[in-house]
Scaffold this active site. Structure first.
Site, mmCIF file in Angstrom:
data_model
loop_
_atom_site.group_PDB
_atom_site.id
_atom_site.type_symbol
_atom_site.label_atom_id
_atom_site.label_comp_id
_atom_site.label_asym_id
_atom_site.label_seq_id
_atom_site.Cartn_x
_atom_site.Cartn_y
_atom_site.Cartn_z
ATOM 1 N N GLU A 1 41.626 38.132 40.109
ATOM 2 C CA GLU A 1 41.012 39.175 40.939
ATOM 3 C C GLU A 1 41.867 40.424 41.012
ATOM 4 O O GLU A 1 41.636 41.290 41.857
ATOM 5 C CB GLU A 1 40.772 38.637 42.361
ATOM 6 C CG GLU A 1 42.024 38.426 43.200
ATOM 7 C CD GLU A 1 42.663 37.050 42.992
ATOM 8 O OE1 GLU A 1 43.409 36.620 43.879
ATOM 9 O OE2 GLU A 1 42.412 36.421 41.947
ATOM 10 N N ASP B 288 43.731 44.142 44.373
ATOM 11 C CA ASP B 288 43.051 42.862 44.195
ATOM 12 C C ASP B 288 42.152 42.597 45.392
ATOM 13 O O ASP B 288 42.274 43.223 46.456
ATOM 14 C CB ASP B 288 44.024 41.705 43.922
ATOM 15 C CG ASP B 288 44.870 41.357 45.137
ATOM 16 O OD1 ASP B 288 44.625 41.918 46.224
ATOM 17 O OD2 ASP B 288 45.766 40.520 45.012
ATOM 18 N N ILE B 289 41.216 41.675 45.194
ATOM 19 C CA ILE B 289 40.194 41.387 46.203
ATOM 20 C C ILE B 289 40.823 40.512 47.290
ATOM 21 O O ILE B 289 41.507 39.525 47.001
ATOM 22 C CB ILE B 289 38.991 40.696 45.562
ATOM 23 C CG1 ILE B 289 38.416 41.583 44.443
ATOM 24 C CG2 ILE B 289 37.921 40.384 46.589
ATOM 25 C CD1 ILE B 289 37.308 40.939 43.664
#
Length: 482
Positions: free
Chosen positions: A369, A326-327
Site C-alpha cells: 500500500e 501509504d494507506i
C-alpha cells in the site's frame, strides 16, 4: 461538379492556414482592443469619481449651509416642529443619514435619523468618499452681543448612494466600452485578413500542397493574384524552383530505384527482424518497470528517475521533491473487506494520483500500500501543497465496490533537494549541509532522501494519520557527519 482528391486537399490546407492566421489576427486584435477598452474605462471611472466626489461634497455643504439659519431659529425659539421640518428636508439629501440639534443647556434638543439599514456601509465608501463622516456646526444666536453659541447642529453623512452610483456607472461604462472594443477588433481582424492575409494564405496553401517530386504530373500554377507585387513574384519564383527540384528528384529517384531493387529482400528481412526485436524489448521494458495492478511505474523505474532528477539538481541547481504515502490501516481494511476490495482501493488511488499530479511528475507504486510521487523542478513548499491536495482527494473519494462505498485515508511524508533559492529560507546549517551533499553519489543521495521521506511519513502516522508531514533534517546531518 466533383472535386478531385488533390483539389480537396488543397482546399483543406488553405482553410487550415487561413483559420490559423485569422485566429491569430483576431486574438491580437482582441488583446489590444481589450487593453485600450480597459484604459478608456479606467479614465472614465476616474472622471466619474472626481465628478461624483465634487457633487457629494458640494451638495452636502449647500444643504448644511442652507439649514444653519433654520437650526438657529429652532434652537432660539425652541421650535421642535420647525426642527422636524428642517430635518426632513435635509434627509431628502440621500447622503445625509442623521440630523441632530443639541442645546447648550439641556443637551439633545432634536434627533432624527434614517431607519436602520436604509443606507448600508461598505469598504468602497471608506476608500472612495471617506466613509461615514460627522459634521458638527456650532449654532450662535445672532441677536446676542457678543454672539453666543446656543447649541450645535450635528449631521452624519453616508456616501453609500454615491458609491452605488459610481459602481453602476463603472459597470455600464466597462460593458459598453468592451463591447465596442470587441466589435472594432473583429472588424479590424476581418479587414486585415481579407486585405493583407488572404493572398498569402492562398499562396501558402499552394506551397504546402505542391509536390515537385511527382514529375509524372504537370506542374500546377500558383493561384491568380490581381496585383503585380511581391506576392506575384514569390509565386513565379516558387514555380521555377519547383521545376528545378522536380528534375533533380527524377534523376535521384531513378538511381534510388535501381539500388532498392538489388537490396529489397535483404532490407525487408532486416526491417522485420528489427521491428520484432524492438517490440519484444519494449514489452520487456514495460513489464520490468510497471506495476501490473495499478499500471503505475514500480520501485525500479521510480528510483531510476529519482537518480536522474538528483543529477539535474547537482548540475543545474534544479530542485526536486519526493512524496511518500501509504494507506492508513490497510491491513485491517483488507481483513474487513477482503483483498479484492483492497485491490480496488489501490487501483482507485493510482487513478486519482495520475489525474492530480502534473505531466512531468512520476507517481509510482513502491510495494503493497506504499506509493510515491517524484516532483522534478519542485521546491518543498510546492510538494507539501500537492501532498495536501492528494490527501484531500483520497479522503473525499470513496471507492464503489460490491455495492458499498469504501472510504480510506492516507498519510504523507515529504522530503527533497531544494535549490539555492529554496535553501535561502532554511537554517544556515541545513543549507551548508545540502551544499556538502552535492559531492556524494546519486544512489547515496537517493537512499537518504527516501529515508527522510519515510521518516516524515512515520511522523505523520504517529501524529494521528490522514495528514502530511515535512521531513526534519536530522537524518541529513547524521549522514553528512557519518
Amino acid at each position: 461538379m466533383h472535386r478531385s482528391p488533390d483539389n480537396q486537399n488543397t482546399a483543406l490546407s488553405e482553410l487550415s492556414l487561413g483559420s490559423t492566421i485569422a485566429a491569430r489576427q483576431l486574438k491580437y486584435a482582441l488583446c489590444l482592443a481589450s487593453i485600450l477598452g480597459l484604459l478608456i474605462t479606467l479614465f472614465q471611472a476616474y472622471h466619474d469619481y472626481n465628478w461624483l466626489n465634487d457633487v457629494y461634497t458640494h451638495a452636502n455643504q449647500r444643504t448644511i449651509a442652507s439649514n444653519v439659519p433654520v437650526a438657529t431659529k429652532s434652537l432660539v425659539n425652541e421650535d421642535r416642529e420647525l426642527a422636524d421640518v428642517m430635518a426632513r428636508g435635509m434627509l431628502n439629501q440621500r447622503s445625509i443619514a442623521r440630523v441632530m440639534l443639541t442645546d447648550a443647556q439641556s443637551g439633545v434638543f432634536y434627533d432624527k435619523e434614517r431607519p436602520s439599514g436604509q443606507l448600508p456601509t461598505s469598504l468602497w465608501g471608506d476608500m472612495l468618499f471617506g466613509g461615514l463622516q460627522t459634521v458638527v456646526i456650532p449654532v450662535r444666536d445672532p441677536d446676542l452681543r457678543p454672539a453666543t453659541t446656543v447649541g450645535e447642529m450635528v449631521v452624519e453623512l453616508n456616501p453609500q448612494v454615491y458609491v452605488s452610483s459610481f459602481i453602476s456607472r463603472f459597470i455600464w461604462s466597462f460593458m459598453s466600452t468592451m463591447v465596442l472594443a470587441i466589435l472594432m477588433a473583429v472588424a479590424f481582424a476581418a479587414m486585415s485578413y481579407y486585405v493583407f492575409s488572404r493572398p498569402l494564405v492562398q499562396l501558402g496553401g499552394y506551397l504546402v500542397n505542391a509536390d515537385p517530386t511527382d514529375y509524372e504530373r504537370p506542374m500546377e500554377m500558383p493561384p491568380h493574384h490581381r496585383y503585380d507585387d511581391e506576392i506575384q513574384l514569390l509565386g513565379s519564383v516558387s514555380v521555377g524552383l519547383f521545376g528545378m527540384i522536380r528534375g533533380q528528384i527524377g534523376q535521384l529517384r531513378r538511381a534510388r530505384d535501381e539500388l532498392q531493387d538489388a537490396n529489397v529482400n535483404l532490407e525487408a528481412r532486416v526491417k522485420q527482424r528489427t521491428e520484432e526485436l524492438n517490440e519484444a524489448m519494449q514489452k520487456l521494458e514495460v513489464l520490468a518497470s510497471t506495476d501490473p495492478l495499478t499500471g503505475l511505474p514500480n520501485r525500479r523505474a521510480y528510483l531510476g528517475r529519482m537518480e536522474e532528477a538528483i543529477s539535474v539538481w547537482r548540475r543545474r541547481d534544479t530542485p526536486m521533491s519526493v512524496i511518500l504515502l501509504d494507506i492508513d490501516r490497510f491491513k485491517s481494511f483488507n481483513d474487513i473487506h477482503g483483498h479484492q476490495a483492497g485491490d480496488a482501493v489501490l487501483v482507485d488511488l493510482a487513478k486519482t494520483m495520475r489525474s492530480t499530479v502534473r505531466d512531468i511528475d512520476l507517481p509510482a507504486r513502491m510495494g503493497g500500500e506504499e506509493f510515491a510521487v517524484l516532483l522534478p523542478g519542485e521546491e518543498l513548499e510546492g510538494a507539501m501543497k500537492l501532498a495536501e491536495r492528494l490527501r484531500a482527494e483520497f479522503e473525499k473519494s470513496p471507492v464503489n465496490f460490491g455495492g458499498n462505498h469504501l472510504s480510506y485515508t492516507s498519510s504523507f511524508g515529504v522530503a527533497g533537494l531544494p535549490s539555492a533559492q529554496g535553501r535561502a529560507g532554511l537554517d544556515a546549517k541545513v543549507s551548508r549541509t545540502f551544499d556538502a551533499l552535492t559531492s556524494h553519489e546519486n544512489s547515496d543521495i537517493a537512499a537518504l532522501i527516501y529515508s527522510m521521506a519515510d521518516s516524515a511519513l512515520y511522523k505523520a502516522k504517529e501524529a494521528g494519520r490522514n495528514r502530511c508531514a515535512l521531513t526534519e533534517f536530522d537524518l541529513l546531518f547524521e549522514h553528512i557527519n557519518a
